[in-house]
Design a protein around this motif. Structure first.
Motif, short mmCIF file in Angstrom:
data_model
loop_
_atom_site.label_atom_id
_atom_site.label_comp_id
_atom_site.label_asym_id
_atom_site.label_seq_id
_atom_site.Cartn_x
_atom_site.Cartn_y
_atom_site.Cartn_z
N UNK A 95 0.61 -1.67 0.29
CA UNK A 95 0.03 0.17 -0.10
C UNK A 95 0.79 1.49 0.03
N UNK A 96 0.50 2.39 -0.76
CA UNK A 96 1.43 3.44 -1.34
C UNK A 96 1.19 4.68 0.38
N UNK A 97 1.84 5.59 0.57
CA UNK A 97 1.65 6.04 2.05
C UNK A 97 0.79 7.49 1.90
N UNK A 98 0.85 7.35 0.45
CA UNK A 98 -0.96 8.28 -0.20
C UNK A 98 -2.45 7.42 0.37
N UNK A 99 -2.29 5.96 0.31
CA UNK A 99 -3.71 5.27 0.39
C UNK A 99 -3.90 5.40 1.95
N UNK A 100 -2.32 5.21 2.83
CA UNK A 100 -2.22 4.95 3.99
C UNK A 100 -2.80 6.88 5.01
N UNK A 101 -2.14 7.34 4.25
CA UNK A 101 -2.53 9.06 4.66
C UNK A 101 -3.96 9.28 4.74
N UNK A 102 -5.05 8.83 3.45
CA UNK A 102 -5.99 8.28 3.41
C UNK A 102 -6.84 7.76 4.57
N UNK A 103 -6.36 6.44 5.09
CA UNK A 103 -6.58 5.41 6.02
C UNK A 103 -6.76 6.03 7.27
N UNK A 104 -5.51 7.26 7.21
CA UNK A 104 -5.29 7.89 8.96
C UNK A 104 -5.75 8.77 8.93
N UNK A 105 -6.33 9.93 7.80
CA UNK A 105 -7.36 10.67 7.97
C UNK A 105 -8.42 10.48 8.37
N UNK A 106 -9.20 8.93 7.65
CA UNK A 106 -11.16 8.80 8.05
C UNK A 106 -10.93 8.82 9.50
N UNK A 107 -9.78 7.56 9.76
CA UNK A 107 -10.09 7.20 11.77
C UNK A 107 -9.89 8.40 12.19
N UNK A 108 -9.13 9.33 11.62
CA UNK A 108 -8.88 10.11 12.77
C UNK A 108 -9.96 11.10 13.12
N UNK A 109 -10.34 11.16 11.65
CA UNK A 109 -11.83 12.34 11.73
C UNK A 109 -12.50 11.86 12.23
N UNK A 110 -12.83 10.42 12.20
CA UNK A 110 -14.42 9.71 12.84
C UNK A 110 -13.99 10.05 14.28
N UNK A 111 -12.53 9.70 14.90
CA UNK A 111 -12.58 9.44 16.38
C UNK A 111 -13.28 11.62 16.83
N UNK A 112 -12.08 11.94 16.02
CA UNK A 112 -12.67 13.38 16.28
C UNK A 112 -14.12 13.79 16.52
N UNK A 113 -15.12 12.87 15.20
CA UNK A 113 -15.95 13.21 15.68
C UNK A 113 -16.63 12.04 16.84
N UNK A 114 -16.51 11.25 17.42
CA UNK A 114 -17.15 10.79 18.61
C UNK A 114 -16.62 11.15 19.72
N UNK A 115 -15.37 12.33 19.73
CA UNK A 115 -14.79 13.06 20.66
C UNK A 115 -15.96 13.87 21.18
#
Ligand code: PPS
Ligand code: MG
Length: 351
Positions: free
Chosen positions: A1-21
């Motif tokens: 997996x490229x770092x660009x795809x990993x970045x998209x995953x990291x943005x999604x999971x962190x944004x979801x957690x921010x919404x939860x918080x």
């Protein structure tokens, strides 16, 4: 997996957690009932966000270890208090997991399905990795700036990917940071990120399908250093505010420091809201935690800045859960970092 795809995953999971918080804040924090003693809302948010992020990473990265701030020991106690806390965490995480994938969110995350209590607790405990100089690992602070969270001030959800002890990818979501710093009363909630060698960017958390805008630090020179502004911790127990006032004087800086909690400090100076971040040791024995600095360090470096400790040494993330070979953190644009370090070392009387 490229770092660009990993970045998209990291943005999604962190944004979801921010919404939860943010939903925890809205449901549980009542300015009248939260006292300094009642830390329960932030505890709920901390466990829930670590569980959510760990679970969401587990499909794409079943074998990657996580260095996370929390573990589930307290949630596994057979007391009524623990059971109540655990039930809240399970409900909140499953509510977030069951929301379907939105446009722009990463694939590979198994959204739209709920998980068992055991899976959620085990996911928290995946964060107990001791750290390593070898291979891949994620570094997670589910709620950084816990005091800021309780005050309704700045806090951040922070995630970094480290390979061979070096930060390769960093993402930080700041739910209470204004999208546009010139409109402090405008919309809030920004996600920041950086990939090593590919720059730094930001985007409103809510715009899951929106473009990422490139950010950079203010260009500041030795000649204009007196115009700089700096930020520091709100808590005087986390960074010596007296020493930073003396350093400012040494640099002829007259602007009052901007005090904010969490790695929102790294984010704001990365986009030019401020210029210098000083974190000056208060106690000789305190070791900074890697999750308090890993993504912020990369973000600043990719926005044109330099991050060292007070001895001008690079932060070493390869030594376990703490920065045991570093003291304090000094952040400034590359062009003035040397001058800032000189002033720091003079005031602190170190070399
Ligand atoms: N003594 C001491 N010195 C330095 N740092 C410490 C110290 N004690 C705690 N911590 C860590 O500080 C993290 C919060 O840092 P901040 O810069 O947000 O501080 S503050 O909230 O503005 O006070 C905070 O992170 P969170 O617990 O995630 O909020 C702690 O990991
Ligand atoms: Mg922290």
């Amino acid at each position: 997996m490229s770092l660009v795809q990993e970045k998209q995953i990291a943005i999604t999971v962190v944004s979801r957690a921010a919404n939860l918080a943010q939903s925890v804040f809205k449901k549980l924090v009542n300015a009248e009932t939260v006292t300094k003693k009642d830390k329960s809302p932030v505890t709920v948010a901390d466990y829930s966000c670590q569980s959510l992020i760990s679970l969401l990473l587990s499909k794409a990265y079943p074998n990657d270890p996580i260095v996370g701030e929390e573990d589930a020991k307290d949630l596994r106690q057979p007391t009524d208090e623990s059971k109540q806390l655990k039930n809240r965490v399970v409900d909140l995480v499953n509510a977030e997991l069951s929301k379907p994938q939105a446009a722009g969110e990463a694939d590979d995350l198994e959204l739209g399905v709920t998980r068992s209590e055991t899976e959620l607790l085990d996911a928290i405990d995946r964060g107990t990795f001791e750290g390593s100089a070898k291979g891949r690992m994620w570094c997670l602070d589910p709620i950084d700036g816990t005091k800021g969270f309780l005050r309704g001030g700045q806090y951040a959800v922070c995630l970094a990917l480290l390979i061979e002890g070096k930060v390769e990818l960093g993402v930080i979501a700041c739910p209470n940071l204004p999208v546009d710093p010139s409109k402090p009363d405008g919309p809030r909630g920004v996600v920041f990120g950086a990939i090593k060698g590919q720059g730094a960017f930001q985007r409103p958390i809510s715009e899951t399908n929106g473009p990422l805008s490139k950010i950079s630090m203010n260009s500041i020179t030795k000649e204009s250093i007196a115009q700089a502004s700096f930020c520091e911790s709100v808590e005087s127990g986390h960074s010596s505010q007296g020493d930073s006032a003396n350093i400012a004087k040494e640099l002829n800086i007259t602007k009052e420091p901007v005090r904010m909690d969490s790695q929102a400090k790294y984010c704001s100076i990365s986009r030019g809201d401020g210029d210098i971040y000083l974190r000056l040791p208060v106690s000789a024995s305190y070791e900074e935690k890697i999750w308090d600095h890993a993504p912020g360090r990369l973000l600043v470096a990719e926005a044109g800045g330099k991050v060292t400790d007070i001895h001008n040494k690079d932060l070493d993330f390869s030594l376990g859960r703490t920065l045991k070979n570093n003291k304090g953190v000094i952040v400034a644009h590359e062009s003035i970092h040397g001058d800032v370090i000189k002033a720091v070392q003079k005031v602190l009387n170190v070399a």
